[in-house]
Design a protein around this motif. Structure first.
Motif, PDB file in Angstrom:
ATOM      1  N   UNK A 371       0.848  -1.200   0.000  1.00  0.00           N
ATOM      2  CA  UNK A 371       0.000   0.000   0.000  1.00  0.00           C
ATOM      3  C   UNK A 371       0.885   1.252   0.000  1.00  0.00           C
ATOM      4  N   UNK A 372       1.880   1.235   0.854  1.00  0.00           N
ATOM      5  CA  UNK A 372       2.824   2.358   0.949  1.00  0.00           C
ATOM      6  C   UNK A 372       3.613   2.494  -0.363  1.00  0.00           C
ATOM      7  N   UNK A 373       4.011   1.319  -0.896  1.00  0.00           N
ATOM      8  CA  UNK A 373       4.796   1.293  -2.129  1.00  0.00           C
ATOM      9  C   UNK A 373       4.001   1.929  -3.288  1.00  0.00           C
ATOM     10  N   UNK A 374       2.702   1.619  -3.348  1.00  0.00           N
ATOM     11  CA  UNK A 374       1.878   2.175  -4.425  1.00  0.00           C
ATOM     12  C   UNK A 374       1.707   3.690  -4.285  1.00  0.00           C
ATOM     13  N   UNK A 375       1.718   4.197  -3.053  1.00  0.00           N
ATOM     14  CA  UNK A 375       1.673   5.662  -2.886  1.00  0.00           C
ATOM     15  C   UNK A 375       2.937   6.272  -3.464  1.00  0.00           C
ATOM     16  N   UNK A 379       3.581   8.819  -6.736  1.00  0.00           N
ATOM     17  CA  UNK A 379       4.342  10.081  -6.664  1.00  0.00           C
ATOM     18  C   UNK A 379       5.380  10.112  -7.792  1.00  0.00           C
ATOM     19  N   UNK A 380       6.033   8.970  -7.996  1.00  0.00           N
ATOM     20  CA  UNK A 380       7.053   8.886  -9.053  1.00  0.00           C
ATOM     21  C   UNK A 380       6.403   9.123 -10.420  1.00  0.00           C
ATOM     22  N   UNK A 408      15.428   6.093  -5.868  1.00  0.00           N
ATOM     23  CA  UNK A 408      16.514   5.501  -5.084  1.00  0.00           C
ATOM     24  C   UNK A 408      16.027   5.126  -3.679  1.00  0.00           C
ATOM     25  N   UNK A 409      15.109   5.938  -3.170  1.00  0.00           N
ATOM     26  CA  UNK A 409      14.677   5.745  -1.777  1.00  0.00           C
ATOM     27  C   UNK A 409      13.484   4.815  -1.624  1.00  0.00           C
ATOM     28  N   UNK A 410      13.084   4.157  -2.713  1.00  0.00           N
ATOM     29  CA  UNK A 410      11.940   3.240  -2.580  1.00  0.00           C
ATOM     30  C   UNK A 410      12.278   2.167  -1.547  1.00  0.00           C
ATOM     31  N   UNK A 411      11.508   2.056  -0.470  1.00  0.00           N
ATOM     32  CA  UNK A 411      11.886   1.102   0.572  1.00  0.00           C
ATOM     33  C   UNK A 411      11.746  -0.355   0.134  1.00  0.00           C
ATOM     34  N   UNK A 412      12.398  -1.234   0.844  1.00  0.00           N
ATOM     35  CA  UNK A 412      12.228  -2.661   0.580  1.00  0.00           C
ATOM     36  C   UNK A 412      11.456  -3.291   1.744  1.00  0.00           C
TER      37      UNK A 412
END
Ligand code: FAD
Ligand code: NAD
Length: 486
Positions: A371-375, A379-380, A408-412
């Motif tokens: 869910x966080x990743x899709x936000x 933005x990207x 670069x900062x996309x979390x894993x």
């Protein structure tokens, strides 16, 4: 964050397959204003699986542990379309998923429908099935897994799984059927003994929990209603390995064995089932001297709980992506849950094969992560869109740097294991808990049982479920469980 609408950018379509732990966790945490969200699942409700083993005996009612998908989507910030259908194929090149409307919910085991009623679309519309195609920009595969049989002859035909609501109904009916049938037979009839033998195959948490629940029901309730039959009912747990609950601390495994011995659950470890016919389980037992002997265990009810296997749709996707050719037990994903070999398909939960166990806890956390990743992806996309159509006010350099930083900062994904819990019967549970990074707590017994109950109430997805489950527990403690077939 600037919405797609404000930048004139078209919203992307996010198709989510499944309504289980992974997909529903994603949905509940997703900012649904950022995408056109479509959920496709043959099950129009979320099922709280941790309490499913309590359902065949009536400790908890099935309706108390389901939550309609639409009651979840209704509370989301933007409209989400739900389609009751199953995905049959995915075309990762054309970005199209083919879906088939289905009204029967089954465990999904090939060739075996465990649903109690066979109502099909045909009964309502006169056509056999409705098939259609959906285009996606992003696809999330959260279709879970189906019960594994390892191709053992007779398992799919003669046993009952414990995966879906209908499996619980089937177990209940079979149990009551064999009890009533045995009751008619004379005491010395060997058929009576066979009918009253319940065999559970698989000593993982599902098998252990259901064996414990069944023995509770026999001891606490059936003894009241049908004492003559209840005394002859037996529960046998068959496990191929030397121990049950292999993911738990050895002290808890020993404790479980002791509780089983005290409550007359027959534990047959080192016993691997090789074949099943309509009345007998045929297994190979490894003796202490290392030699093997064949054993036959007659049964009236056989419950099969030997873990997970990939669903057909998962196998179909594996066959279509070169990078998935080594995937045997589930989809291979990277540490952002992106499917290996794809740029826009994500997968989570039991349909994937990762370093984590296939549990609700993992699927739930993966849903929150996605869910966080899709936000962040939105933005990207929004920055990319502005860069491709810059206005005179846009600082292209600044935006390019911002884009690089965002990417670069996309979390894993990091899994935070909080421990394992299992009910083992006679109001006892075992728990391997992790408190922070520094300590493990291992406990078993009645106090752990209370902890188990409170933890599961806490985990329920809605207040409605929490209240209903509490009511069920109070009801059972006041009136006991009945012995009707339904
Ligand atoms: P699921 O929750 O199985 O959901 C899969 C979804 O996909 C379902 O909605 C299904 O209808 C849908 N679907 C299937 N095929 C298709 C298709 N072709 N197209 C679209 N949708 C499809 N884990 C724990 O951590 N703690 C526990 O106490 C626990 N207890 C359990 C007890 C039982 C009896 C069982 C069976 C499992 C238990 N688990 C527990 C494991 C846990 O339930 C699973 O790990 C979890 O459900 C996985 O979530 P998921 O979203 O991947 O799959
Ligand atoms: P599992 O994979 O955990 O255990 C299956 C067991 O069946 C294994 O011990 C295996 O040795 C045994 N087995 C396999 N083939 C056999 C054969 N032919 N004969 C005899 N025994 C055989 O499966 P499960 O219990 O269905 O659980 C599936 C997943 O769901 C697991 O990841 C589990 O952790 C999770 N789950 C968790 C809980 C909980 O946390 N309380 C409850 C249920 C399920």
């Amino acid at each position: 964050q600037v919405s797609a609408f404000e930048t004139g950018q078209k919203k992307k379509t996010l198709v989510i397959l499944g309504s289980g732990w992974g997909s529903i966790s994603l949905l509940k945490n997703l900012d649904t204003t950022l995408y056109n969200v479509v959920v496709v699942s043959p099950r129009n409700y979320f099922l709280f699986t941790p309490l499913l083993p309590s359902c065949p005996t009536g400790t908890v009612e099935l309706r108390s542990i389901v939550e309609p998908v639409r009651s979840i989507t209704r509370r989301l910030p933007a409209e989400v379309i739900y389609l009751e259908a199953e995905a049959t194929t995915i075309d990762p090149v054309k970005n199209v998923v083919t879906i088939k409307q289905s009204t029967t919910v089954h465990s999904g085991h090939s060739g075996k429908d465990t649903s109690s009623s066979k109502s099909t679309v045909a009964e309502y519309t006169g056509v056999d099935e409705i098939t259609t195609q959906l285009h996606y920009d992003y696809l999330v595969v959260g279709v879970g897994a189906q019960p594994s049989t390892f191709g053992i002859p007779g398992v799919a035909e003669h046993s009952t799984f414990l995966k879906e609501v209908n499996d619980s109904v089937t177990i209940r009916r079979r149990l009551m059927d064999v009890i009533e049938a045995a009751n008619i037979l004379p005491k010395d009839d060997p058929e009576r003994k066979r009918l009253l033998s319940i065999v559970v195959c698989g000593g993982g948490p599902t098998g252990v929990e259901v064996a414990g629940e069944l023995q509770d029901y026999i001891d606490q309730d059936l003894h009241k209603w049908m004492p003559e039959v209840a005394g002859e009912l037996s529960v046998t747990l068959v496990e191929a390995l030397p121990n049950v609950l292999n993911m738990f601390n050895t002290k808890l495994v020993e404790y479980t064995k002791q509780v089983f011995a005290d409550t007359n659950i027959r534990l047959r470890t080192n016993t691997m089932v090789k074949q099943v016919n309509d009345k007998v389980v045929i297994a190979s037992h490894k003796k202490d001297d290392g030699s093997n002997e064949n054993v036959e265990i007659p049964y009236g009810v056989l419950i099969w709980a030997t873990g997970n296997a990939p669903r057909d749709i998962t196998r179909d996707l594996i066959s279509k992506v070169d990078e998935q050719k080594n995937a045997r037990r589930g989809l291979l994903v990277d540490d952002r849950l992106l499917l290996d070999g794809s740029k826009n398909i994500f997968a989570l939960g039991d349909c994937t094969f990762t370093k984590y166990a296939p549990t609700a806890q993992v699927a739930f956390q993966e849903g929150i992560f996605l869910a966080e990743h899709f936000s962040k992806l939105s933005e990207i996309e929004s920055v990319k869109h502005t860069l491709s159509n810059p206005s005179s006010e846009d600082n292209v350099d600044r935006l390019t740097k911002k884009l690089a930083k965002l990417e670069e900062k996309l979390p894993i994904f990091h899994y935070n294991h909080q421990g394992s819990l299992a009910y083992i019967g006679s109001e006892r549970a075992v728990a391997d808990l992790v408190w922070g990074d520094w300590s493990n707590v291992t406990s078993g017994g009645r106090f752990t049982y209370l902890f188990w109950r409170s933890a599961y109430i806490y985990m329920c997805l809605s207040v409605r479920n929490q209240i209903l489950v509490c009511f069920d527990w109070v009801k059972v403690s006041l009136f006991g469980r009945d012995c009707s077939k339904e």
